[in-house]
Design a protein around this motif. Structure first.
Motif: not given
Lengths: 493, 336
Positions: A292-298, A14, A17-18, B128, B79
């Motif tokens: 929020e999408l970021l922290v849900s994945a990484v 991750g 990717v970031v 992902h 989260i």
């Protein structure tokens, strides 16, 4: 749903990717490209600066100013030719580098030359060299640029001897304004009047240094000294000028000092500008809620590391382009110098000495990562761009202090305050960098400062990530109290 | 308790013939939330919530704003970390699997405004753990399916809110998540897009994806969700199938229609235990008291030779249930 095929290769971690996203977005940015190109142009310009200066100096040397010597009434027994010769000799006695680029030509020869090239405009001086007439004849020539200037030496009629006015030379921009050639001063009855289109500040000193010995010799002879006694009187004195401070001891030192200024500013700019990019990135992601999408994945620390790395890599790329430009100039300096017909190769083109380049790279990276990590954590306390400045001022303050400390070290690189400052991680990148280039710094101090800074970066990363994680879903301005509670380890949600 | 006519609205999302229902028996397949609590300072956002989402089913979380729906979802996505309780996927703690196996559409929509749709989707797929040509084909397929084709090369800042939301929806499911968590997925969409999204969700569920969604719209729950939970003040007040929830109040209502119509009203009025009946398009409707035997109405009607056209005993509608259970806090229900 399409089955997961072999073409579906696993993506890298991750943080990578970031980092790639940050890097790509930044490198494609117009402002980034423009800065890189302008930096490269400045660098090339800077490299050619010494060559340019030398070239200009050499041109002056090759084309000295033609100063016409006019012997006024009762000048000396030497006559115009002798006077011009004596002045030439006096000029040669001045060490190179301190000597004006002048050439003395007796008036009758200079005017004959002029008349030969352009008979229409031939000028003749009245015999006796009476000042007002000389002035009327020669000022137009200076104005037209046919001669660069003239030096009249003669007995002043109007003045009494030793009247206490300016002794020696009377320097005026006579031809320029037509009014400045005031009454000449006299010493031992001799007056010198120097005329150029525009006199420079140093002309007075030069003229005096050149004319005074002649006048002195004249007076000595008048006082009855024999030629042998005169020779003893005029025996040249060897003058040596030395600097005992290591600074400015030679040209390379001056060059490296100027370079250090430039690099220090570059370090400051890197910390501020790249740090600002991190801040903006963090705040924008928060304000547009993509976070929020970021922290849900990484994991948050991966986001932080990725961000700092991605923008850092873009910074390194920029720096790499500039370094490559510098290296290219160094590598091709010989052919370039031949092409530009410059003599005496290596010293003319400025190239950054390898140790300085190495130190700069190290402290650039340390400074960037340190402030990037600090900024990322602080930035997470804001939820909108408007709140950004309120939360990042601790970082800005530290950078400013570092910058001023580094400037202080230019004058006193061994000042205890500067030495201590160079060991404090937040100041190290700028202060230690400046110190280590200007004076010899004990190796242990350099090593210690680097180790301390690295440790601070790692510790800062952990704390920043904790702050970032806690703040990421607080879509409001986070108070310092809350931030402190988060860092102190109490769970804040 | 007799039930002569079937309930009008069975959940439309029941697995069809091709549906996958994986190992529901042992209770470990799918998402299991056990006694989870979470507080922020003095505020208890989630208090002892337990629920189970089976693979291939859609689970609806319903409740007023601030009931704890988003907090629950964020805890599933790791989260937020629960103060107490456990969240597992197929028996494993979610922290191990969330990033690879779960897809998430947060309530607060957000994308990078200056990236194109395609770049953006590639980025989220990579986050992902998915990259390569197959991802690009997936992106094309989804762009096609959600009617975004003409916008594919645009930056997000040029898109309408609804289209941006669809892009974010794709971002949530590009990596073939086994569990899809959708926080208010229908808010802000026009009816056509709501329809497209519903069908997409039903397809995904048919193919085995577990879906946990929150919404304010009862009809979405009735159409999509096999199971649901009504959540209030951080606690679940009713849980189960839509029918279970409707029955959870313990109340039943009777709809009675006869020829001629007013005879039905007279018949109902002859029972002293019953409250006054009110007319509806489906006949006269009356709330049945707890111990009342509905059969008695039918028996008396037969005895009186009444010509009955409708006799229906059913729990209250989901909306009525919601209003009953939420009491005064009917906040934002049914109006987005």
């Amino acid at each position: 749903m399409a089955p997961i095929t072999s073409e579906l290769r696993p993506a890298p971690a991750g943080w990578w990717v970031v980092a790639s996203r940050e890097f790509t977005m930044l490198v494609r940015n117009g402002a980034y490209i423009v800065t890189t190109v302008i930096g490269l142009l400045l660098l090339v310009g800077f490299s050619f600066l010494p060559a340019l200066l030398d070239y200009l100096a050499a041109r002056d040397e090759a084309h000295p100013l033609k100063i016409v010597v006019v012997a006024g009434p009762g000048a000396t027994g030497m006559g115009e030719d002798g006077l011009a010769q004596a002045l030439e000799n006096a000029l040669k006695a001045v060490p190179a580098g301190f000597r004006p680029h002048w050439r003395f030509v007796p008036a009758h020869r200079a005017l004959a030359d002029l008349g030969a090239t352009d008979p229409e405009q031939a000028v003749e001086l009245p015999p006796g060299g009476d000042w007002p007439q000389v002035q009327a004849k020669l000022d137009p020539l200076v104005k037209q640029g046919r001669i660069d200037g003239y030096l009249w030496i003669g007995q002043s009629k109007e003045e009494g001897t030793g009247s206490g006015q300016f002794p020696g030379a009377d320097v005026g921009a006579g031809a320029g304004t037509g009014t400045k050639a005031g009454p000449g001063a006299s010493a031992g009855g001799l007056t010198a009047r120097f005329t150029r289109k525009e006199v420079s500040n140093t002309d007075m000193g030069f003229v005096r240094a050149l004319v005074e010995p002649l006048a002195a010799a004249e007076r000595a002879v008048a006082a009855g000294l024999s030629p042998a006694q005169l020779a003893i009187l005029n025996a040249p004195t060897d003058i040596e000028v030395r600097s005992i401070s290591p600074r400015f001891s030679d040209r390379a030192q001056i060059f490296s000092e100027i370079l250090t200024y430039f690099l220090l500013i570059a370090l400051y700019m890197a910390a501020v500008l790249y740090g600002n990019m991190i801040t903006m990135g963090v705040v924008h992601e928060k304000s547009n809620r993509v976070v929020e999408l970021l922290v849900s994945a990484v994991r948050p620390i991966h986001i932080l590391v990725g961000k700092v790395l991605g923008i850092g890599l873009a910074g390194l790329l920029q720096f790499g382009v500039w370094t490559a430009g510098g290296l290219a100039i160094t590598l091709f300096s010989d052919p370039l110098q031949q092409f530009l017909r410059l003599e005496d190769g290596s010293s003319l083109l400025a190239s950054i000495p390898l140790p300085i380049l190495l130190y700069f790279t190290v402290f650039f990276l340390l400074g960037y990562f340190l402030y990037a990590v600090l900024n990322a954590g602080l930035a997470s306390m804001a939820s909108r761009v408007e709140e950004m400045n309120a939360v990042i001022f601790p970082g800005i303050t530290l950078i400013m202090i570092a910058y001023f400390l580094a400037f202080a070290s230019f004058t006193r690189a061994d000042n205890p305050l500067v030495v201590v400052g160079s060991l404090i991680p937040f100041f190290t990148p700028m202060v230690m960098f400046t110190r280590v280039i200007l004076i010899p710094v004990p190796a242990w101090q350099v090593a210690l400062s680097i180790v301390l800074t690295l440790a601070t970066i790692v510790g800062g990363l952990v704390l920043s990530a904790r702050l970032y994680h806690a703040n990421i879903l607080r879509f409001r301005r986070v108070s310092w109290k809350e931030a402190w509670r988060t860092l102190a380890g109490r769970r804040a949600g | 308790m007799a039930r002569l006519t079937p309930l009008g609205t069975e959940p439309a999302g029941s697995p069809g013939p091709g549906g996958l229902k994986v190992a529901g028996q042992n209770g470990s397949a799918g998402l299991t939330i056990e006694e989870v609590s979470k507080s922020f300072g003095d505020l208890t956002a989630v208090n002892g919530v337990s629920l189970h989402v089976e693979p291939g089913t859609v689970y609806g979380l319903i409740g007023p704003n601030g009931a704890g729906k988003t907090t629950t979802m964020r805890m599933v996505m790791t989260i937020l970390v629960p103060d107490r309780g456990q969240i597992r996927w197929n028996g494993r703690p979610v922290a191990e699997v969330a990033s690879r196996k779960f897809g998430y559409l947060p309530e607060e929509r957000g994308l990078y405004p200056n990236m194109t749709i395609r770049d953006q989707l590639r980025f989220f797929a990579a986050l992902h753990g998915m990259a390569g040509p197959a991802v690009d084909r997936e992106i094309d397929r989804w762009i096609e399916r959600l009617a975004l084709g003409e916008h594919a090369a645009k930056k997000v800042e040029e898109l309408s809110k609804g289209n941006a939301q669809k892009v974010q929806f794709i971002a949530a499911l590009l990596h073939h998540p086994e569990l899809l968590i959708l926080d208010e997925p229908f808010s802000g969409l026009d009816p056509v897009n709501v329809h497209i999204l519903k069908n997409t969700l039903l397809d995904l569920a048919r193919n085995g994806t577990a879906i946990l969604l929150s919404t304010h719209r009862m009809e979405h729950v009735e159409e999509l969700c096999e199971r649901m939970a009504l959540i209030k003040g951080g606690s679940i007040v009713a849980e189960g199938t839509v029918t279970d929830v409707r029955r959870s109040t313990g109340r039943l209502r009777l709809r009675l229609a006869a020829e001629p119509g007013e005879r039905a009203a007279e018949l109902l009025a002859s029972f002293d235990e019953l409250p006054p009946a009110r007319p509806t398009p489906f006949g006269w409707e009356v709330q049945l008291p707890a111990a009342f035997r509905a059969q008695a109405v039918l028996e008396r009607a037969l005895a009186e030779g009444l010509s009955i056209t409708r006799f229906e005993v059913s729990p209250p509608s989901l909306e009525e249930t919601y209003v009953m259970l939420m009491g005064g806090e009917v906040n934002g229900a049914n109006n987005e």
